[in-house]
Structure formats: C-alpha cells, structure tokens
Design a protein around this motif. Structure first.
Motif, PDB file in Angstrom:
ATOM      1  N   PRO A   1       0.825  -1.219   0.000  1.00  0.00           N
ATOM      2  CA  PRO A   1       0.000   0.000   0.000  1.00  0.00           C
ATOM      3  C   PRO A   1       0.852   1.259   0.000  1.00  0.00           C
ATOM      4  N   ALA A   2       0.356   2.265  -0.717  1.00  0.00           N
ATOM      5  CA  ALA A   2       1.094   3.525  -0.814  1.00  0.00           C
ATOM      6  C   ALA A   2       0.973   4.358   0.445  1.00  0.00           C
TER       7      ALA A   2
ATOM      8  N   GLY B   1      -3.549   3.618   6.407  1.00  0.00           N
ATOM      9  CA  GLY B   1      -4.874   4.085   6.823  1.00  0.00           C
ATOM     10  C   GLY B   1      -5.239   3.589   8.213  1.00  0.00           C
ATOM     11  N   PHE B   2      -6.517   3.776   8.534  1.00  0.00           N
ATOM     12  CA  PHE B   2      -7.003   3.375   9.849  1.00  0.00           C
ATOM     13  C   PHE B   2      -6.827   1.883  10.084  1.00  0.00           C
ATOM     14  N   GLY B   3      -7.102   1.085   9.034  1.00  0.00           N
ATOM     15  CA  GLY B   3      -6.996  -0.355   9.187  1.00  0.00           C
ATOM     16  C   GLY B   3      -5.589  -0.793   9.550  1.00  0.00           C
ATOM     17  N   SER B   4      -4.598  -0.207   8.882  1.00  0.00           N
ATOM     18  CA  SER B   4      -3.206  -0.562   9.177  1.00  0.00           C
ATOM     19  C   SER B   4      -2.819  -0.150  10.591  1.00  0.00           C
ATOM     20  N   LYS B   5      -3.283   1.009  11.010  1.00  0.00           N
ATOM     21  CA  LYS B   5      -2.993   1.463  12.379  1.00  0.00           C
ATOM     22  C   LYS B   5      -3.634   0.539  13.402  1.00  0.00           C
TER      23      LYS B   5
ATOM     24  N   VAL C   1       2.865  -7.573  16.106  1.00  0.00           N
ATOM     25  CA  VAL C   1       2.105  -7.784  14.875  1.00  0.00           C
ATOM     26  C   VAL C   1       3.055  -7.630  13.691  1.00  0.00           C
ATOM     27  N   ARG C   2       2.933  -8.542  12.722  1.00  0.00           N
ATOM     28  CA  ARG C   2       3.733  -8.451  11.497  1.00  0.00           C
ATOM     29  C   ARG C   2       2.810  -8.634  10.301  1.00  0.00           C
ATOM     30  N   ILE C   3       2.932  -7.741   9.322  1.00  0.00           N
ATOM     31  CA  ILE C   3       2.160  -7.846   8.074  1.00  0.00           C
ATOM     32  C   ILE C   3       3.137  -7.953   6.920  1.00  0.00           C
ATOM     33  N   ASP C   4       2.985  -9.000   6.127  1.00  0.00           N
ATOM     34  CA  ASP C   4       3.872  -9.250   4.991  1.00  0.00           C
ATOM     35  C   ASP C   4       3.056  -9.139   3.702  1.00  0.00           C
ATOM     36  N   TYR C   5       3.446  -8.177   2.847  1.00  0.00           N
ATOM     37  CA  TYR C   5       2.743  -7.975   1.576  1.00  0.00           C
ATOM     38  C   TYR C   5       3.486  -8.718   0.463  1.00  0.00           C
TER      39      TYR C   5
END
Length: 318
Positions: free
Chosen positions: A270-271, A274-278, A292-296
């Motif tokens: 994502p560029a 937003g609220f969801g990522s926060k 928490v870890r997010i892998d794109y």
C-alpha cells in the motif's frame, strides 16, 4: 387468636422488656435466626444480636421513650449466616400511656438487598461499557473521516466498521461479557463474507483460547479490516482466492495467530497507511501486549499476531 397470627407471620417477631431482653419470640423467628435451642434466646439482650449496628441501639432508645423506630441493617444468625433485615421497633403502652414492653418486627430482606446491589452493579457496568463503546465509535469515525475519500466512501467504511463492532457486541452478549472463545470470535467476524451455496473461502483451525471482552472486540475489528482489504484487493476479490486462518499455542505459553491469503491477484505494498493498518499494527499489538507483522508478499498478504498466552486469556474486561 394472637398465637395464630404470630404463627402465620413470616417475620421474626420479638417482645422485649424495658431492659431490652427478649421475653418472647415466635416460631418463625427461631427459624430465621437459625436458633436450634429456644433457650439460647430467652432473656438474651436483643442488642447483642446487632454487633456493630448503632442504629439498633438508637431504635431501642426511641422505643423506650415512647416513639416508633425503623431501620435496616445486617446481622448474623446463630449459624453465622449474614442476613439483611428491615426492622420496626414499637413501644407497647399501658392504658395509661406508659411504655410497658417493646415490640420488634424484623423482616428478612437479604434476597431483595442482593438483587438491589446486583442492579446497581449492572447499571454501573452498563454505563462503563457504553462509554467504552462510544469512545471506540468516536475513534473509528475520526480515523475514517480523516482518510482522503469521498463522503460516500467514508460513510460506507464507517458503517461497515460499526457493523463489525456490533457483531462483536453480539458475540460478547451471548457469553455474558466475560470472555469469548477465539473460534466464536473468528466465525462471528467472518460470517457476513460467507455466501450460502458457494465455495467457502476460509480454512479455519486452532485450539480453544478464551479472549477477554476488550481483546475480542479489537480482534473482530482487526479481522474486519483484513477481510475488507482482501475483498477489495486480495484473495477474497476473486473466486479462486482462499484465506487460511489458524492459531496455535507454544510450549513457551505464546499465542500465534495467522491470516494467510492465497490464490488472489498479485499483491502490491500500500502507498499509504490508513485506519486499518494502524488498528492492526498499533492498537491490536498494544491490546494483546504482543507483536504484529504484516507481509505484503506478491502471492498473498500474511498477518501474524504473537502474544503472551497468559495475558491473552486473563486480561481485564471492558
């Protein structure tokens, strides 16, 4: 006639002399006071039945002076059971108007008192929960409207997030707001995405883990954000897409919770945040006292929450 009336009464009725000693007590009174031997009450000072209850002393003094008195207080039975009593103390007058004896009528209101305290506690708990819920709605509104979007897009996002919050409330209501099994939380959060008659896009597995109310609420919102993004851009945006949602516990008493997408379009980072990522990266990690870890990855988004199991299962409720 008088004996029949006293026998029919459900109250504890006593007659005292002017020194405050018990001269008579009805049969129901013996039962209420759990006195197996009537001799234990004969000539006993009534005031001795009221340890640490100054209102009883004041009521006795008022009756000696010819005035009616009324009070409520707690006192133990002879077996040590603490009961709440509603007590009326009245002077018994001679034809000349002189106080001869004192009548005491005590009604056991223990159950009514318990229910009253329970109602007060529930009212306080409800007020607390409503305040927390409104604070969460306000935060969702602030973050949703702040993001660059049209009014319709912001309204749709806000409505969807509030609906997710409503689903979490329903889950917790069914469990009396104590805790909810993580599987119940997951199923409730993903229910709107299940289409009857179509292939189920979710593979869900994991052991029973009880989540306190506040963590269940935040996990539902986090799953809503993951599912919304997957439906727009990821695995849930096409018929071939799948999501594996599983969790496990380790020997080190850690909970590992994973969301793994596959079969969807190629993923791009994502560029903007937003609220969801926060919510996923900050709020959820802080609430669970974990990481928490997010892998794109291009093959599909992976989300992982790692948190201490003891704190997950025994956190404070909302």
């Amino acid at each position: 006639m008088l004996t029949s009336v006293l026998a029919a009464s459900g109250d504890c009725i006593k007659i005292l002399d002017l020194d405050g000693r018990i001269q008579f007590i009805n049969e129901e009174g013996y039962k209420l006071l759990e006195a197996t031997d009537p001799m234990t009450l004969r000539a006993k000072l009534w005031i001795d039945l009221w340890p640490n209850e100054p209102t009883a002393t004041a009521a006795l003094a008022a009756a000696r002076a010819g005035r009616d008195a009324h009070f409520s207080g707690s006192a133990p039975t002879f077996r040590g059971s603490l009961r709440q009593w509603d007590v009326r103390v009245k002077p018994v007058l001679s034809t000349a108007g002189v106080v001869m004896q004192i009548l005491v009528v005590s009604r056991d209101i223990t159950e009514q008192h318990r229910l009253s305290e329970q109602r007060t506690l529930l009212a306080s708990e409800l007020e607390h929960r409503i305040k927390n819920l409104l604070a969460m709605v306000a935060a969702i509104a602030q973050q949703t409207i702040r993001a660059p979007a049209t009014i319709k897009e912001a309204a749709d996002r806000f409505a969807a997030r509030v609906q997710a919050l409503g689903r979490a409330q329903s889950i917790l209501t069914r469990t009396n707001w104590t805790s909810a099994d993580i599987r119940v939380v997951v199923d409730g959060a993903l229910e709107p995405l299940r289409v009857p008659g179509s292939n189920v896009p979710f593979e869900i597995d994991g052991p029973l883990v009880a989540l306190p109310a506040n963590r269940a609420l935040n996990l539902v919102l986090a799953l809503h954000e993951l599912a919304t993004n997957a439906a727009k851009y990821g695995a849930l945006s096409c018929a071939e897409g799948r999501v594996r949602l599983h969790w496990r516990t380790t020997a080190e008493r850690m909970l590992i919770f994973e969301w793994q997408e596959s079969g969807g379009p190629t993923v791009t980072i994502p560029a903007r945040t937003g609220f969801g990522s926060k919510l996923l990266q900050r709020v959820l990690a802080a609430e669970f006292d974990g990481r928490v870890r997010i892998d794109y990855a291009s093959t599909g988004v992976t989300f992982m929450l790692t948190a201490p199991l003891d704190r997950v299962a025994h956190g404070a409720t909302v």
